[in-house]
Write an enzyme that holds these catalytic residues in place. Structure first.
Site, PDB file in Angstrom:
ATOM      1  CG  ASN A   1     -15.319 121.801 -51.263  1.00  0.00           C
ATOM      2  OD1 ASN A   1     -15.068 121.102 -50.278  1.00  0.00           O
ATOM      3  ND2 ASN A   1     -14.622 122.893 -51.559  1.00  0.00           N
TER       4      ASN A   1
ATOM      5  CE  LYS B   1     -16.335 125.644 -49.862  1.00  0.00           C
ATOM      6  NZ  LYS B   1     -16.447 127.077 -50.110  1.00  0.00           N
TER       7      LYS B   1
ATOM      8  CG  HIS C   1     -11.259 125.501 -52.630  1.00  0.00           C
ATOM      9  ND1 HIS C   1     -11.458 126.637 -51.879  1.00  0.00           N
ATOM     10  CD2 HIS C   1     -12.473 125.172 -53.157  1.00  0.00           C
ATOM     11  CE1 HIS C   1     -12.742 126.978 -51.938  1.00  0.00           C
ATOM     12  NE2 HIS C   1     -13.376 126.109 -52.702  1.00  0.00           N
TER      13      HIS C   1
ATOM     14  CD  GLU D   1     -13.193 127.998 -48.918  1.00  0.00           C
ATOM     15  OE1 GLU D   1     -13.168 126.800 -48.595  1.00  0.00           O
ATOM     16  OE2 GLU D   1     -14.228 128.576 -49.304  1.00  0.00           O
TER      17      GLU D   1
ATOM     18  CD  GLU E   1     -14.751 126.653 -56.522  1.00  0.00           C
ATOM     19  OE1 GLU E   1     -15.888 126.207 -56.333  1.00  0.00           O
ATOM     20  OE2 GLU E   1     -13.864 126.623 -55.667  1.00  0.00           O
TER      21      GLU E   1
ATOM     22  N   GLY F   1     -19.340 131.552 -51.423  1.00  0.00           N
ATOM     23  CA  GLY F   1     -19.981 131.732 -50.113  1.00  0.00           C
ATOM     24  C   GLY F   1     -20.578 133.102 -49.898  1.00  0.00           C
TER      25      GLY F   1
ATOM     26  CB  SER G   1     -23.045 131.957 -54.865  1.00  0.00           C
ATOM     27  OG  SER G   1     -22.291 132.516 -53.805  1.00  0.00           O
TER      28      SER G   1
HETATM   29  P1  13P Z   1     -20.288 128.098 -52.323  1.00  0.00           P
HETATM   30  O1  13P Z   1     -21.118 127.249 -53.263  1.00  0.00           O
HETATM   31  O2  13P Z   1     -20.694 127.963 -50.902  1.00  0.00           O
HETATM   32  O3  13P Z   1     -20.195 129.510 -52.807  1.00  0.00           O
HETATM   33  O4  13P Z   1     -18.781 127.496 -52.400  1.00  0.00           O
HETATM   34  C1  13P Z   1     -18.204 127.276 -53.618  1.00  0.00           C
HETATM   35  C2  13P Z   1     -16.945 126.529 -53.419  1.00  0.00           C
HETATM   36  O5  13P Z   1     -15.987 127.040 -52.863  1.00  0.00           O
HETATM   37  C3  13P Z   1     -16.885 125.128 -53.881  1.00  0.00           C
HETATM   38  O6  13P Z   1     -15.595 124.636 -53.857  1.00  0.00           O
END
Ligand code: 13P
Length: 251
Positions: A9, A11, A95, A97, A165, A171, A210
């Site tokens: 992803n 982002k 997601h 976010e 997740e 992150g 992560s």
């Molecule tokens: P990270 O791998 O940067 O923690 O992000 C995970 C994520 O949100 C994938 O959709």
């Protein structure tokens, strides 16, 4: 045996040029993969070019979001048919976010999951608890609600991928332990079994939060973890391919 998935992803990262270069490197590095799928989810502006760059290869294209209507006066939104048009086969839905910053509700997520399936896109449905919810001990009820609401009215889940997740692991560098992740994955498979019966054993459940090449081996070794949804480590070829290489040595 379920085939593994590693999905990147991206982002809100990468210009078109950067996206094409990354996609090319991933395409090259995954030529010989077996028993698994590699998916990349660039930002909307790169979907067309990346779709063209990976066409006919083993790498699949995903979008990071979509609107649930076919078309209309929804300024700034992207329709499911537009995603298919540029070569997407998957779409990330719900997601954390999007839930946090764009106020997507379980009802919105449900509309999107149903629409994606109706047009032939495979949803990667994201669920996960916040740190606060984990501390309060309500992880399972949060996951139960998110999954049941997202799949309400969905009769066939053959094409659904679930991504667990935990929000506190995204992150932050704070990866869930393999035991913590497996506990929730096992719980999710139980919900799917309750809702859909035997088919639940074939549904892929990915872990996200992560993930790196250094922690994937332990995660993928767990019975109900079928791959990873990767954020930060999907932005550099070596880091992303390193995760895939760890898995192909294992599963
Ligand atoms: P990270 O791998 O940067 O923690 O992000 C995970 C994520 O949100 C994938 O959709």
């Amino acid at each position: 045996m379920r085939n593994w998935i590693v999905a990147g992803n991206w982002k809100m990262h990468n210009t078109t040029g950067e996206s094409i270069a990354l996609a090319q490197a991933i395409k090259e590095g995954t030529k010989d993969i077996k028993n698994g799928e590699v998916i990349i989810a660039p930002p909307f502006t790169s979907l067309f070019s990346v779709g063209a760059a990976i066409k006919g290869t083993q790498v699949s294209l995903a979008a990071q979001n979509m609107h649930h209507e076919d078309k209309g006066a929804f300024t700034g939104e992207i329709a499911p048919g537009m995603l298919k048009d540029v070569g997407c086969t998957y779409v990330i839905i719900g997601h954390s976010e999007r839930r946090k910053y764009f106020h997507e509700s379980d009802e919105d997520v449900n509309l999107k999951v149903k629409k994606a399936l109706a047009v032939g896109l495979k949803p990667i449905l994201c669920v996960g608890e916040t740190e606060d919810e984990r501390v309060k001990g309500v992880t399972q009820s949060i996951i139960d609600t998110q999954i049941k609401k997202a799949l309400s009215g969905v009769e066939n889940i053959d094409n659904v991928v679930i991504a667990y997740e935990p929000v506190w692991a995204i992150g932050t560098g704070k990866v869930a332990t393999s035991a913590q992740a497996e506990e929730v994955h096992h719980f999710i498979r139980g919900i799917l079994k309750e809702l859909y019966g035997a088919v639940s054993k074939d549904i892929r459940i990915l872990y996200g939060g992560s993930v790196t090449k250094d922690n994937i081996s332990e995660l993928i070794g767990m019975e109900n973890i079928d791959g990873a949804l990767v954020g930060g480590a999907s932005l550099k070829p070596d880091a992303f391919l390193g995760i895939i290489n760890q898995i192909t040595g294992k599963k």
